[in-house]
Design a protein around this motif. Structure first.
Motif, mmCIF file in Angstrom:
data_model
loop_
_atom_site.group_PDB
_atom_site.id
_atom_site.type_symbol
_atom_site.label_atom_id
_atom_site.label_comp_id
_atom_site.label_asym_id
_atom_site.label_seq_id
_atom_site.Cartn_x
_atom_site.Cartn_y
_atom_site.Cartn_z
ATOM 1 N N ALA A 72 0.812 -1.210 0.000
ATOM 2 C CA ALA A 72 0.000 0.000 0.000
ATOM 3 C C ALA A 72 0.852 1.270 0.000
ATOM 4 N N ALA A 73 2.156 1.133 0.228
ATOM 5 C CA ALA A 73 3.041 2.304 0.272
ATOM 6 C C ALA A 73 2.947 3.072 -1.043
ATOM 7 N N GLY A 74 2.702 4.360 -0.950
ATOM 8 C CA GLY A 74 2.612 5.211 -2.130
ATOM 9 C C GLY A 74 1.260 5.191 -2.814
ATOM 10 N N ALA A 75 0.347 4.355 -2.354
ATOM 11 C CA ALA A 75 -0.991 4.276 -2.940
ATOM 12 C C ALA A 75 -1.922 5.249 -2.235
ATOM 13 N N SER A 76 -2.980 5.629 -2.927
ATOM 14 C CA SER A 76 -4.027 6.437 -2.314
ATOM 15 C C SER A 76 -5.358 6.018 -2.928
ATOM 16 N N ALA A 77 -6.423 6.306 -2.215
ATOM 17 C CA ALA A 77 -7.744 5.971 -2.727
ATOM 18 C C ALA A 77 -8.764 6.934 -2.157
ATOM 19 N N GLN A 78 -9.873 6.994 -2.831
ATOM 20 C CA GLN A 78 -11.004 7.778 -2.364
ATOM 21 C C GLN A 78 -12.246 6.928 -2.558
ATOM 22 N N ALA A 79 -13.105 6.891 -1.554
ATOM 23 C CA ALA A 79 -14.356 6.145 -1.640
ATOM 24 C C ALA A 79 -15.520 7.116 -1.543
ATOM 25 N N VAL A 80 -16.460 6.988 -2.467
ATOM 26 C CA VAL A 80 -17.711 7.721 -2.371
ATOM 27 C C VAL A 80 -18.720 6.707 -1.855
ATOM 28 N N VAL A 90 -14.712 9.556 1.466
ATOM 29 C CA VAL A 90 -13.724 9.113 2.448
ATOM 30 C C VAL A 90 -12.367 8.972 1.759
ATOM 31 N N ALA A 91 -11.361 9.667 2.255
ATOM 32 C CA ALA A 91 -9.986 9.514 1.764
ATOM 33 C C ALA A 91 -9.374 8.299 2.445
ATOM 34 N N LEU A 92 -8.747 7.435 1.654
ATOM 35 C CA LEU A 92 -8.092 6.237 2.181
ATOM 36 C C LEU A 92 -6.591 6.384 1.991
ATOM 37 N N THR A 93 -5.854 6.201 3.085
ATOM 38 C CA THR A 93 -4.405 6.339 3.053
ATOM 39 C C THR A 93 -3.755 5.071 3.607
ATOM 40 N N PRO A 94 -2.482 4.817 3.290
ATOM 41 C CA PRO A 94 -1.819 3.610 3.784
ATOM 42 C C PRO A 94 -1.920 3.486 5.307
ATOM 43 N N ALA A 95 -2.284 2.275 5.739
ATOM 44 C CA ALA A 95 -2.450 2.016 7.171
ATOM 45 C C ALA A 95 -1.920 0.636 7.534
ATOM 46 N N GLY A 96 -1.005 0.122 6.735
ATOM 47 C CA GLY A 96 -0.431 -1.197 6.956
ATOM 48 C C GLY A 96 0.215 -1.689 5.682
ATOM 49 N N ALA A 97 0.748 -2.882 5.722
ATOM 50 C CA ALA A 97 1.497 -3.432 4.590
ATOM 51 C C ALA A 97 0.710 -3.404 3.286
ATOM 52 N N ASN A 98 -0.529 -3.872 3.297
ATOM 53 C CA ASN A 98 -1.318 -3.914 2.070
ATOM 54 C C ASN A 98 -2.722 -3.342 2.286
ATOM 55 N N VAL A 99 -2.835 -2.363 3.196
ATOM 56 C CA VAL A 99 -4.162 -1.821 3.495
ATOM 57 C C VAL A 99 -4.165 -0.296 3.496
ATOM 58 N N VAL A 115 -18.085 3.434 -4.176
ATOM 59 C CA VAL A 115 -17.284 3.448 -5.396
ATOM 60 C C VAL A 115 -15.903 3.913 -4.979
ATOM 61 N N VAL A 116 -14.916 3.048 -5.210
ATOM 62 C CA VAL A 116 -13.545 3.334 -4.788
ATOM 63 C C VAL A 116 -12.694 3.637 -6.015
ATOM 64 N N THR A 117 -11.977 4.750 -5.945
ATOM 65 C CA THR A 117 -10.999 5.102 -6.971
ATOM 66 C C THR A 117 -9.624 4.915 -6.338
ATOM 67 N N LEU A 118 -8.855 3.988 -6.887
ATOM 68 C CA LEU A 118 -7.540 3.627 -6.364
ATOM 69 C C LEU A 118 -6.455 4.112 -7.309
ATOM 70 N N THR A 119 -5.432 4.748 -6.737
ATOM 71 C CA THR A 119 -4.274 5.162 -7.522
ATOM 72 C C THR A 119 -3.036 4.515 -6.916
ATOM 73 N N PRO A 125 -5.456 5.952 -12.269
ATOM 74 C CA PRO A 125 -6.497 5.567 -11.322
ATOM 75 C C PRO A 125 -7.434 4.512 -11.924
ATOM 76 N N VAL A 126 -7.908 3.614 -11.071
ATOM 77 C CA VAL A 126 -8.879 2.590 -11.456
ATOM 78 C C VAL A 126 -10.022 2.624 -10.447
ATOM 79 N N GLN A 127 -11.182 2.154 -10.864
ATOM 80 C CA GLN A 127 -12.355 2.182 -9.991
ATOM 81 C C GLN A 127 -12.970 0.811 -9.830
ATOM 82 N N ALA A 128 -13.678 0.656 -8.706
ATOM 83 C CA ALA A 128 -14.462 -0.556 -8.449
ATOM 84 C C ALA A 128 -15.665 -0.173 -7.602
ATOM 85 N N ARG A 129 -16.725 -0.941 -7.753
ATOM 86 C CA ARG A 129 -17.945 -0.741 -6.969
ATOM 87 C C ARG A 129 -18.059 -1.857 -5.943
ATOM 88 N N PHE A 130 -18.440 -1.475 -4.740
ATOM 89 C CA PHE A 130 -18.570 -2.430 -3.643
ATOM 90 C C PHE A 130 -19.937 -2.306 -2.985
#
Length: 136
Positions: A72-80, A90-99, A115-119, A125-130
């Motif tokens: 997860a280092a260097g990654a960022s995401a945003q969830a609507v 919700v802004a998602l930031t690294p909080a562990g090895a792969n989270v 809907v999560v946009t992951l960079t 950036p890529v998106q997925a729906r959950f």
């Protein structure tokens, strides 16, 4: 081509696309599944993401295409998030090895959508729906 033959072609194409969408082998290839952390796991770009929602917190676990943990280092995401008839970002930031993790103004409950946009570093950036709370 006559107007009548164009209508027939459109109708046939529409029926074919509807049948393709209902074909279990095709539709089932990318269906959400339960991840190792108890969340909903879906394809996100060429990788996989597992979203765990609890209270007002989201955790997004990252996996590569072979289901190995993805750093997860260097990654960022945003969830609507849409929950309880309200939308939260919700802004998602690294909080562990792969989270990646973050909190927002929502309460996780059945029927919520995200809907999560992951960079990832050096990637687009890529998106997925959950629907993390609507699992079997």
């Amino acid at each position: 081509m006559t107007e009548r033959s164009m209508m027939t072609t459109r109708r046939t194409l529409g029926i074919g696309l509807a049948a393709l969408a209902l074909t279990p082998g095709v539709a089932g290839a990318h269906e959400p599944r339960r991840g190792p952390n108890g969340g909903q796991k879906v394809d996100i770009g060429q990788n996989h993401g597992e979203l765990v929602a609890q209270g007002g917190t989201l955790r997004l676990f990252l996996f590569d295409g072979a289901d190995r943990p993805l750093p997860a280092a260097g990654a960022s995401a945003q969830a609507v998030v849409l929950a309880g008839g309200r939308q939260a970002t919700v802004a998602l930031t690294p909080a562990g090895a792969n989270v990646l993790a973050g909190s927002g103004d929502f309460t996780a409950a059945r029927g919520m959508r995200a809907v999560v946009t992951l960079t990832l570093p050096n990637q687009r950036p890529v998106q997925a729906r959950f629907t993390p709370m609507d699992q079997d």
